[in-house]
Design a protein around this motif. Structure first.
Motif, short mmCIF file in Angstrom:
data_model
loop_
_atom_site.label_atom_id
_atom_site.label_comp_id
_atom_site.label_asym_id
_atom_site.label_seq_id
_atom_site.Cartn_x
_atom_site.Cartn_y
_atom_site.Cartn_z
N THR A 157 -1.63 4.00 -2.70
CA THR A 157 -0.44 3.72 -3.51
C THR A 157 0.80 3.50 -2.65
OG1 THR A 157 0.15 6.07 -3.85
CG2 THR A 157 -1.38 5.05 -5.44
N VAL A 158 0.77 3.94 -1.40
CA VAL A 158 1.91 3.67 -0.50
C VAL A 158 2.12 2.17 -0.35
CG1 VAL A 158 2.88 3.97 1.80
CG2 VAL A 158 1.56 5.82 0.77
N LEU A 159 1.04 1.43 -0.07
CA LEU A 159 1.17 -0.02 0.12
C LEU A 159 1.44 -0.73 -1.19
CD1 LEU A 159 1.06 -1.67 2.78
CD2 LEU A 159 0.28 0.69 2.98
N ARG A 160 0.84 -0.27 -2.27
CA ARG A 160 1.14 -0.85 -3.57
C ARG A 160 2.64 -0.73 -3.86
NH1 ARG A 160 2.40 0.94 -8.45
NH2 ARG A 160 1.72 -0.19 -10.33
N GLU A 161 3.19 0.43 -3.64
CA GLU A 161 4.61 0.68 -3.86
C GLU A 161 5.47 -0.16 -2.93
OE1 GLU A 161 5.93 4.86 -4.50
OE2 GLU A 161 7.04 4.52 -2.62
N TRP A 162 5.06 -0.26 -1.68
CA TRP A 162 5.84 -1.00 -0.69
C TRP A 162 5.89 -2.48 -1.05
CZ3 TRP A 162 4.70 -0.30 5.26
CH2 TRP A 162 5.80 -0.76 6.00
N GLU A 163 4.77 -3.04 -1.47
CA GLU A 163 4.79 -4.45 -1.86
C GLU A 163 5.70 -4.67 -3.08
OE1 GLU A 163 1.12 -6.80 -0.10
OE2 GLU A 163 0.73 -6.00 -2.11
N ALA A 164 5.71 -3.72 -4.00
CA ALA A 164 6.61 -3.84 -5.15
C ALA A 164 8.07 -3.76 -4.74
CB ALA A 164 6.29 -2.75 -6.17
N GLN A 165 8.33 -3.14 -3.60
CA GLN A 165 9.69 -3.03 -3.08
C GLN A 165 10.09 -4.23 -2.21
OE1 GLN A 165 8.75 0.88 -1.37
NE2 GLN A 165 10.52 1.73 -2.46
N GLY A 166 9.20 -5.19 -2.05
CA GLY A 166 9.55 -6.41 -1.34
C GLY A 166 8.99 -6.54 0.06
N LEU A 167 7.92 -5.82 0.40
CA LEU A 167 7.30 -5.98 1.71
C LEU A 167 6.96 -7.45 1.95
CD1 LEU A 167 5.95 -4.84 4.29
CD2 LEU A 167 3.87 -4.52 2.91
N SER A 168 7.47 -7.99 3.06
CA SER A 168 7.22 -9.40 3.35
C SER A 168 6.62 -9.63 4.73
CB SER A 168 8.54 -10.19 3.25
OG SER A 168 9.50 -9.70 4.17
N ALA A 169 6.36 -8.57 5.48
CA ALA A 169 5.88 -8.71 6.85
C ALA A 169 4.47 -9.29 6.91
CB ALA A 169 5.90 -7.35 7.56
N ASP A 170 4.21 -10.03 7.99
CA ASP A 170 2.87 -10.54 8.23
C ASP A 170 1.91 -9.42 8.62
OD1 ASP A 170 3.72 -13.29 8.00
OD2 ASP A 170 4.64 -13.05 9.97
N THR A 171 2.43 -8.41 9.35
CA THR A 171 1.61 -7.38 9.98
C THR A 171 2.18 -6.01 9.69
OG1 THR A 171 1.00 -8.91 11.75
CG2 THR A 171 0.68 -6.55 12.18
N GLY A 220 -8.05 8.67 8.96
CA GLY A 220 -8.19 7.33 8.40
C GLY A 220 -7.92 7.18 6.93
N GLY A 221 -7.48 8.22 6.23
CA GLY A 221 -7.24 8.09 4.80
C GLY A 221 -6.12 7.13 4.44
N LEU A 222 -5.03 7.18 5.20
CA LEU A 222 -3.88 6.33 4.91
C LEU A 222 -4.20 4.86 5.18
CD1 LEU A 222 -0.92 5.94 4.13
CD2 LEU A 222 -0.30 6.51 6.49
N ILE A 223 -4.77 4.57 6.33
CA ILE A 223 -5.04 3.17 6.65
C ILE A 223 -6.18 2.63 5.79
CG2 ILE A 223 -6.73 3.45 8.53
CD1 ILE A 223 -4.99 1.28 10.05
N ALA A 224 -7.12 3.49 5.39
CA ALA A 224 -8.18 3.06 4.48
C ALA A 224 -7.58 2.65 3.14
CB ALA A 224 -9.20 4.17 4.28
N GLY A 225 -6.62 3.45 2.64
CA GLY A 225 -5.94 3.10 1.40
C GLY A 225 -5.18 1.80 1.51
N ALA A 226 -4.54 1.59 2.67
CA ALA A 226 -3.81 0.34 2.89
C ALA A 226 -4.76 -0.85 2.89
CB ALA A 226 -3.05 0.42 4.22
N LEU A 227 -5.88 -0.72 3.57
CA LEU A 227 -6.86 -1.81 3.60
C LEU A 227 -7.44 -2.07 2.22
CD1 LEU A 227 -8.70 -0.77 6.88
CD2 LEU A 227 -7.33 -2.83 6.58
N GLY A 228 -7.68 -1.00 1.47
CA GLY A 228 -8.21 -1.16 0.13
C GLY A 228 -7.27 -1.89 -0.80
N TRP A 229 -5.96 -1.67 -0.62
CA TRP A 229 -4.99 -2.36 -1.46
C TRP A 229 -4.75 -3.79 -0.99
CZ3 TRP A 229 -3.09 -2.25 -6.10
CH2 TRP A 229 -1.99 -3.07 -6.40
N LEU A 230 -4.56 -3.97 0.32
CA LEU A 230 -4.18 -5.29 0.84
C LEU A 230 -5.33 -6.28 0.83
CD1 LEU A 230 -1.94 -4.14 3.83
CD2 LEU A 230 -1.17 -5.11 1.65
N GLN A 231 -6.56 -5.82 1.02
CA GLN A 231 -7.74 -6.70 0.94
C GLN A 231 -7.63 -7.91 1.87
OE1 GLN A 231 -10.56 -6.32 -1.46
NE2 GLN A 231 -9.74 -4.24 -1.38
#
Length: 307
Positions: free
Chosen positions: A153-167, A175-186
């Motif tokens: 949900t961190v990355l889901r929230e960040w994208e809703a806040q306007g995340l625009s970075a390529d990387t 690995g829980g945090l980065i796994a969640g990020a990968l699961g959201w960003l796909q």
């Protein structure tokens, strides 16, 4: 597994229990380009961990025996906080290397706390024994679907806040945090895993082709000191072919100081590890590549305001 749906459901489930943390675009740090930053160290208990803890506790029934968790510190504080908020008993096992600041935080929240000799793996062994003896519900720090979905949900929230970075650069322990990020960003954005040179379970697993045990030490070991990467993280990392880099303790300490001196952001070593990859040159963006850093933890030791 449909991680997007799991993370979306987690976001709805935990919305009333977690903070929406701020973002900023910062120039400086000796870099030629601005860095988008998500200040997740401002979450309850000083790290992203309550997201996974609340999602786990709200996903199903909790036994009368309560909860048990093993932690290097931040996860234990998050489980203790979520358990108190939802009216559950919690027993937390932490290694001595968690340090006095994180141990005091867990005690202050009110959980039953057991400090065991050694490192995180020793605390996990003790927690599993307690689970078998009492029937308490184990809340894994990083390698459980509910935990990973909550952290996503961190990355889901960040994208809703306007995340625009390529990387996006993210520090990795179990690995829980980065796994969640990968699961959201796909795969929609590049994700770079950043580990300390002396605690690099994901890097070692990818090199070996399977999770393997590693020795752990260094200034970020009480947050990023998992001896073996989680299976969920390993599978997602291979699926999306992420890049991993490692950074020395000196670069992590320098990033900590720069965050404080340039932005008055006070973080623990793990919270500065992702930025350390940029300021040390361990990760060098391509021309025109925009970058973002997830700042993940603030439980610095010793506590500068402790009397």
């Amino acid at each position: 597994m449909d991680w997007k749906s799991r993370i979306e459901a987690a976001a709805q489930r935990i919305a009333d229990h977690v903070q929406v943390t701020p973002v900023l675009e910062a120039r400086g740090f000796g870099l030629d380009v601005p860095v988008q930053m998500k200040l997740e160290q401002m979450q309850h208990t000083g790290s992203f961990k309550p997201r996974g803890a609340f999602n786990t506790l709200l996903s199903g029934p909790v036994p009368a025996a309560g909860l048990v968790a093993a932690s290097g510190g931040n996860h234990g504080a998050a489980v203790a906080y979520a358990a108190r908020a939802l009216g559950h008993r919690a027993r937390i096992f932490v290694p001595e290397m968690a340090g006095p600041s994180k141990i005091a935080l867990i005690r202050d929240i009110g959980a039953d706390l057991t400090v065991v000799p050694g490192e995180y793996a020793n605390a996990l062994e003790a927690a599993r024994a307690y689970e078998a003896e009492t029937g308490a519900m184990q809340i894994h720090a990083y390698d459980a679907p509910e935990t990973v979905a909550g952290q996503g949900t961190v990355l889901r929230e960040w994208e809703a806040q306007g995340l625009s970075a390529d990387t996006v650069l993210i520090a990795v322990g179990g690995g829980g945090l980065i796994a969640g990020a990968l699961g959201w960003l796909q795969g929609a954005r590049k994700v770079v895993a950043v580990e300390p040179e002396t605690s690099c379970a994901l890097n070692a697993a990818l090199a070996a082709g399977a999770p393997v045990d590693v020795e752990v030490s260094g200034i970020a070991a009480n947050s990023l000191g998992a001896r073996r990467i989680g299976g969920i993280c390993f599978d997602l990392a291979r699926r999306f072919g992420i890049e991993t880099v490692t950074v020395p303790d000196a670069a992590i300490a320098r990033a900590q100081k720069m965050l404080w001196r340039e932005r008055r952001v006070l973080v623990e070593p793990a919270g500065a590890t992702a930025l350390a990859a940029l300021i040390s040159g361990a990760y060098r963006p391509e021309p025109g590549e925009s970058v973002a850093v997830l700042v993940c933890g603030a439980n610095i030791a010793p506590d500068p305001f402790e009397s």
